[in-house]
Design a protein around this motif. Sequence first.
Motif, PDB file in Angstrom:
ATOM      1  N   PHE A 196      -7.795   0.952  -6.374  1.00  0.00           N
ATOM      2  CA  PHE A 196      -7.742   1.258  -4.942  1.00  0.00           C
ATOM      3  C   PHE A 196      -7.130   2.637  -4.730  1.00  0.00           C
ATOM      4  CE2 PHE A 196      -5.113   1.347  -1.084  1.00  0.00           C
ATOM      5  CZ  PHE A 196      -6.124   1.356  -0.142  1.00  0.00           C
ATOM      6  N   ALA A 197      -6.013   2.915  -5.389  1.00  0.00           N
ATOM      7  CA  ALA A 197      -5.344   4.216  -5.256  1.00  0.00           C
ATOM      8  C   ALA A 197      -6.270   5.346  -5.683  1.00  0.00           C
ATOM      9  CB  ALA A 197      -4.053   4.235  -6.072  1.00  0.00           C
ATOM     10  N   ASP A 198      -7.096   5.081  -6.701  1.00  0.00           N
ATOM     11  CA  ASP A 198      -8.037   6.096  -7.182  1.00  0.00           C
ATOM     12  C   ASP A 198      -9.112   6.407  -6.141  1.00  0.00           C
ATOM     13  OD1 ASP A 198      -8.643   7.824  -9.428  1.00  0.00           O
ATOM     14  OD2 ASP A 198     -10.468   6.623  -9.688  1.00  0.00           O
ATOM     15  N   SER A 228       0.080  -3.865   1.218  1.00  0.00           N
ATOM     16  CA  SER A 228      -1.316  -4.260   1.082  1.00  0.00           C
ATOM     17  C   SER A 228      -2.185  -3.013   1.055  1.00  0.00           C
ATOM     18  CB  SER A 228      -1.724  -5.150   2.258  1.00  0.00           C
ATOM     19  OG  SER A 228      -1.727  -4.387   3.464  1.00  0.00           O
ATOM     20  N   GLU A 229      -3.428  -3.171   0.623  1.00  0.00           N
ATOM     21  CA  GLU A 229      -4.350  -2.030   0.621  1.00  0.00           C
ATOM     22  C   GLU A 229      -4.539  -1.492   2.025  1.00  0.00           C
ATOM     23  OE1 GLU A 229      -8.013  -3.035  -1.359  1.00  0.00           O
ATOM     24  OE2 GLU A 229      -7.008  -3.388  -3.272  1.00  0.00           O
ATOM     25  N   GLU A 230      -4.665  -2.391   3.000  1.00  0.00           N
ATOM     26  CA  GLU A 230      -4.852  -1.982   4.391  1.00  0.00           C
ATOM     27  C   GLU A 230      -3.646  -1.193   4.896  1.00  0.00           C
ATOM     28  OE1 GLU A 230      -7.097  -1.155   7.409  1.00  0.00           O
ATOM     29  OE2 GLU A 230      -7.830  -2.383   5.754  1.00  0.00           O
ATOM     30  N   ILE A 288      -1.517   0.548   3.064  1.00  0.00           N
ATOM     31  CA  ILE A 288      -1.518   1.846   2.391  1.00  0.00           C
ATOM     32  C   ILE A 288      -2.531   2.774   3.044  1.00  0.00           C
ATOM     33  CG2 ILE A 288      -2.037   3.061   0.238  1.00  0.00           C
ATOM     34  CD1 ILE A 288      -1.004   0.490  -1.219  1.00  0.00           C
ATOM     35  N   LYS A 289      -3.736   2.261   3.274  1.00  0.00           N
ATOM     36  CA  LYS A 289      -4.810   3.068   3.878  1.00  0.00           C
ATOM     37  C   LYS A 289      -4.388   3.575   5.255  1.00  0.00           C
ATOM     38  CE  LYS A 289      -9.068   1.787   3.066  1.00  0.00           C
ATOM     39  NZ  LYS A 289     -10.355   1.075   3.128  1.00  0.00           N
ATOM     40  N   THR A 290      -3.760   2.723   6.054  1.00  0.00           N
ATOM     41  CA  THR A 290      -3.316   3.103   7.400  1.00  0.00           C
ATOM     42  C   THR A 290      -2.239   4.182   7.342  1.00  0.00           C
ATOM     43  OG1 THR A 290      -3.806   0.897   8.232  1.00  0.00           O
ATOM     44  CG2 THR A 290      -2.295   2.228   9.543  1.00  0.00           C
ATOM     45  N   ILE A 291      -1.301   4.032   6.455  1.00  0.00           N
ATOM     46  CA  ILE A 291      -0.187   4.981   6.347  1.00  0.00           C
ATOM     47  C   ILE A 291      -0.635   6.320   5.781  1.00  0.00           C
ATOM     48  CG2 ILE A 291       1.992   5.436   5.140  1.00  0.00           C
ATOM     49  CD1 ILE A 291       2.551   2.391   5.409  1.00  0.00           C
ATOM     50  N   VAL A 292      -1.459   6.291   4.757  1.00  0.00           N
ATOM     51  CA  VAL A 292      -1.862   7.515   4.059  1.00  0.00           C
ATOM     52  C   VAL A 292      -2.902   8.312   4.847  1.00  0.00           C
ATOM     53  CG1 VAL A 292      -3.006   8.372   1.980  1.00  0.00           C
ATOM     54  CG2 VAL A 292      -1.246   6.626   1.799  1.00  0.00           C
ATOM     55  N   ALA A 293      -3.724   7.642   5.631  1.00  0.00           N
ATOM     56  CA  ALA A 293      -4.827   8.304   6.355  1.00  0.00           C
ATOM     57  C   ALA A 293      -4.395   9.307   7.364  1.00  0.00           C
ATOM     58  CB  ALA A 293      -5.685   7.269   7.058  1.00  0.00           C
TER      59      ALA A 293
END
Length: 159
Positions: free
Chosen positions: A75-77, A150-152, A154-159
């Motif tokens: 996921f991180a990749d 969670s993946e969600e 991480i995605k929300t924070i990093v985006a």
Amino acid sequence: MKTKYFFISLVFAAFLSSSIPAGNHSLEIGKEAPALSLSNKSKSLADAEGKYVIVNFWSADDPDSRMANMKLSKFADSLPQSKVKFIGICTDADSSLSNEIMKADGIPFSAISLDASDITSQTAEDFQIATGNRSFLIDPFGNLVSVSPSEEEIKTIVA
């Protein structure tokens, strides 16, 4: 009667303090994350500087932990490499086994893979891990953003 309640309160307080995780560093969201100190100075975390860092502690002996590491690293990749770095740390003493498992699991080349011999005992204590299967999200400024994100999330924070 007051003595009885005082004694019960004292016992309860002792019980609570014994259940607090060990470690010299507080794992508080928004506060500075523990230092990820390496015992093996030939390895570097320099390419993680200035990025969000996902740190995942895992164990080859624990199938759930191994699967979580594989999923989280892939996921991180998929996230922008300019913003995120994944660091997987196997908590097992046998680094040859963890290296073979990482190859078999197809851990992305972009991941930084470490094992128990690479980190100091202080790091393990500060992150409050005894075995694998615990992850952390750290922001570019070194602050703890989430524990077991969670993946969600991480995605929300990093985006």
